[in-house]
Design an enzyme around this catalytic site. Sequence first.
Site, PDB file in Angstrom:
ATOM      1  CB  SER A  65      -9.230 -12.858   3.400  1.00 18.54           C
ATOM      2  OG  SER A  65      -8.929 -12.323   4.290  1.00 18.54           O
TER       3      SER A  65
HETATM    4  N1  SAH Z   1      -8.373  -7.901   4.832  1.00 16.40           N
HETATM    5  C1  SAH Z   1      -7.206  -8.459   4.282  1.00 16.40           C
HETATM    6  C2  SAH Z   1      -6.743  -9.627   5.175  1.00 16.40           C
HETATM    7  C3  SAH Z   1      -6.123  -9.228   6.103  1.00 16.40           C
HETATM    8  S1  SAH Z   1      -5.269 -10.332   7.265  1.00 16.40           S
HETATM    9  C4  SAH Z   1      -7.423  -9.033   3.049  1.00 16.40           C
HETATM   10  O1  SAH Z   1      -8.501  -8.575   2.321  1.00 16.40           O
HETATM   11  O2  SAH Z   1      -6.706  -9.806   2.410  1.00 16.40           O
HETATM   12  C5  SAH Z   1      -5.267  -9.404   8.938  1.00 16.40           C
HETATM   13  C6  SAH Z   1      -4.576  -8.317   9.065  1.00 16.40           C
HETATM   14  O3  SAH Z   1      -4.977  -7.677  10.437  1.00 16.40           O
HETATM   15  C7  SAH Z   1      -3.141  -8.410   8.982  1.00 16.40           C
HETATM   16  O4  SAH Z   1      -2.510  -7.348   8.041  1.00 16.40           O
HETATM   17  C8  SAH Z   1      -2.313  -7.923  10.399  1.00 16.40           C
HETATM   18  O5  SAH Z   1      -1.442  -7.165  10.297  1.00 16.40           O
HETATM   19  C9  SAH Z   1      -3.665  -7.007  10.897  1.00 16.40           C
HETATM   20  N2  SAH Z   1      -3.737  -6.871  12.208  1.00 16.40           N
HETATM   21  C10 SAH Z   1      -3.540  -7.912  13.182  1.00 16.40           C
HETATM   22  N3  SAH Z   1      -3.637  -7.411  14.582  1.00 16.40           N
HETATM   23  C11 SAH Z   1      -4.245  -6.136  14.441  1.00 16.40           C
HETATM   24  C12 SAH Z   1      -4.461  -4.840  15.261  1.00 16.40           C
HETATM   25  N4  SAH Z   1      -4.424  -4.958  16.555  1.00 16.40           N
HETATM   26  N5  SAH Z   1      -4.977  -3.854  14.595  1.00 16.40           N
HETATM   27  C13 SAH Z   1      -4.852  -3.704  13.449  1.00 16.40           C
HETATM   28  N6  SAH Z   1      -4.495  -4.789  12.291  1.00 16.40           N
HETATM   29  C14 SAH Z   1      -4.258  -5.781  12.922  1.00 16.40           C
END
Ligand code: SAH
Length: 216
Positions: A65
Amino acid sequence: MVTDTYRHKGLRKKLVELLKEKGIKNADVLNAIGNVPRHVFFDETFIGKAYEDIAFPIGAGQTISRPHTVAFQTELLKLKRDEKVLEIGTGCGYQTMVLIEMGAKVYTIERQKELYDRTHKFLPGIGYNAKFIYGDGYKGLPLFAPFDKIIITAGAPFIPNDLLSQLKVGGLMVIPIGDKVQTMTLLEKKSLKHFEKTEFGEFKFVPLLERKEWGE
Ligand code: SAH
């Protein structure tokens, strides 16, 4: 061991200044961003990109992010030390590190095995400890509920009921809601059945996938 040079520290200082200009005010959040080595997620060749305010591909089709987004969501949480926080969407773990840096006890769920495997080994290896769970964020973590704060770091098509019920009364949940673009939404649990909702600006996240969409 993380290599953290004067160059890295200098770039982080500039990033913190930029985030202040963009409206982030909470000193604890700015301190945390100023301390967390974001460059650990970047290849040596991209090190200049690590402290720009941009999202970046991290493999497995996911992105790290934008610092501003991480700061914005974290600021809305009004975190205090030792609070119990549930994070949905561990990804590479940058947001997780910021929460840990602020003294939170973090429980974080990731649904992608490859990312979970990587992050739950990598973060403790560089001194950032949390409880990592491989599972479905929509279900939350009933075993460890209730949580003081809940943060969702993927775009949710709706507010998952299980997460609402796992929030403490008086607790806060920050969740980006929407399909192609998301409205940053803050929910305060006023009583067991009553939530107060405040909406903020628009953001862009990868989708919070429902289990039927996982394609396993
Ligand atoms: N927090 C991260 C950004 C994550 S992007 C950062 O600091 O950069 C969003 C994440 O959510 C992805 O890794 C994706 O695989 C996960 N995700 C999507 N659907 C999900 C679900 N149902 N349960 C858990 N994780 C999920």
